[in-house]
Design a protein around this motif. Structure first.
Motif, PDB file in Angstrom:
ATOM      1  N   UNK A 133       0.930  -1.360   0.007  1.00  0.00           N
ATOM      2  CA  UNK A 133       0.148   0.074   0.280  1.00  0.00           C
ATOM      3  C   UNK A 133       0.850   1.373  -0.014  1.00  0.00           C
ATOM      4  N   UNK A 134       0.643   2.240  -0.713  1.00  0.00           N
ATOM      5  CA  UNK A 134       1.325   3.525  -0.835  1.00  0.00           C
ATOM      6  C   UNK A 134       2.658   3.582  -1.130  1.00  0.00           C
ATOM      7  N   UNK A 135       3.106   4.553  -0.921  1.00  0.00           N
ATOM      8  CA  UNK A 135       4.815   4.891  -1.002  1.00  0.00           C
ATOM      9  C   UNK A 135       5.497   4.634  -2.382  1.00  0.00           C
ATOM     10  N   UNK A 136       6.472   4.690  -2.371  1.00  0.00           N
ATOM     11  CA  UNK A 136       7.477   4.963  -3.610  1.00  0.00           C
ATOM     12  C   UNK A 136       8.941   4.419  -3.263  1.00  0.00           C
ATOM     13  N   UNK A 137       9.541   4.019  -4.191  1.00  0.00           N
ATOM     14  CA  UNK A 137      11.152   3.451  -4.109  1.00  0.00           C
ATOM     15  C   UNK A 137      11.752   4.608  -4.714  1.00  0.00           C
ATOM     16  N   UNK A 138      12.633   5.199  -3.952  1.00  0.00           N
ATOM     17  CA  UNK A 138      13.477   6.284  -4.596  1.00  0.00           C
ATOM     18  C   UNK A 138      14.621   5.791  -5.533  1.00  0.00           C
ATOM     19  N   UNK A 139      15.016   6.501  -6.342  1.00  0.00           N
ATOM     20  CA  UNK A 139      16.230   6.072  -7.141  1.00  0.00           C
ATOM     21  C   UNK A 139      16.579   6.895  -8.184  1.00  0.00           C
ATOM     22  N   UNK A 140      17.062   6.445  -9.410  1.00  0.00           N
ATOM     23  CA  UNK A 140      17.398   7.227 -10.526  1.00  0.00           C
ATOM     24  C   UNK A 140      17.275   6.385 -11.836  1.00  0.00           C
ATOM     25  N   UNK A 141      17.242   7.347 -12.788  1.00  0.00           N
ATOM     26  CA  UNK A 141      17.243   6.929 -14.353  1.00  0.00           C
ATOM     27  C   UNK A 141      18.556   7.191 -14.850  1.00  0.00           C
ATOM     28  N   UNK A 142      19.352   6.173 -15.376  1.00  0.00           N
ATOM     29  CA  UNK A 142      20.534   6.426 -16.094  1.00  0.00           C
ATOM     30  C   UNK A 142      20.190   6.813 -17.575  1.00  0.00           C
ATOM     31  N   UNK A 143      20.465   7.876 -18.082  1.00  0.00           N
ATOM     32  CA  UNK A 143      19.810   8.503 -19.286  1.00  0.00           C
ATOM     33  C   UNK A 143      20.934   7.957 -20.515  1.00  0.00           C
ATOM     34  N   UNK A 144      21.951   7.821 -20.280  1.00  0.00           N
ATOM     35  CA  UNK A 144      22.992   7.709 -21.588  1.00  0.00           C
ATOM     36  C   UNK A 144      23.622   6.490 -21.714  1.00  0.00           C
ATOM     37  N   UNK A 145      23.016   5.235 -21.272  1.00  0.00           N
ATOM     38  CA  UNK A 145      23.671   3.873 -21.599  1.00  0.00           C
ATOM     39  C   UNK A 145      23.718   3.461 -22.890  1.00  0.00           C
ATOM     40  N   UNK A 146      24.998   3.071 -23.195  1.00  0.00           N
ATOM     41  CA  UNK A 146      25.116   2.256 -24.512  1.00  0.00           C
ATOM     42  C   UNK A 146      24.458   0.917 -24.596  1.00  0.00           C
TER      43      UNK A 146
END
Length: 135
Positions: A47-60
């Motif tokens: 229920x609810x909530x969100x996992x914090x993280x990041x997106x890697x934008x320029x992976x080959x």
């Protein structure tokens, strides 16, 4: 990336560089602590909530191959909806060995990051060469 791959030291050890990044979260998921492991598993949140993280934008494509080879074979790569409304790829844990508590990134950084990044640096040449990680 919501677990160990959100640390620059791990990315640098595996890829030889730190990719461009954007902070996001994955609503409806949590980074769960896993039994006997220092890294987390992304699992659905009850229920609810969100996992914090990041997106890697320029992976080959080659860097994606290296990350896929590095990750535990139990992970499944899934598209997940992110907090910015876009879709992103995330390694999702299929279940089992999941603890009730969330993974603590600060504790990982303090207690395990240096050793973990050194292990990644030792594995990287095999991953780059397309060899099994052979832990």
């Amino acid at each position: 990336m919501y677990g160990t791959l959100q640390f620059d030291a791990v990315l640098k050890a595996l890829l030889g560089r730190i990719p461009e990044q954007s902070q996001v979260s994955a609503p409806g998921y949590r980074a769960a602590a896993l039994e006997g492991r220092v890294y987390p598993g992304l699992v659905l949140r009850a229920f609810g909530g969100s996992a914090p993280g990041l997106v890697l934008l320029d992976l080959s494509k080659e860097e994606w191959r290296i990350l896929d080879a590095f990750e535990d074979e139990r992970y499944d790569l899934h598209e997940v909806t992110l907090s910015n409304g876009r879709l992103g790829l995330a390694y999702v844990w299929p279940g089992g060995d999941v603890r009730d508590d969330d993974w603590d990134a600060a504790e990982f950084e303090e207690r395990h990051l240096a050793e973990y990044a050194a292990r990644c640096a030792r594995l990287a040449p095999r991953l780059v060469a397309g060899e099994p990680k052979g832990e």
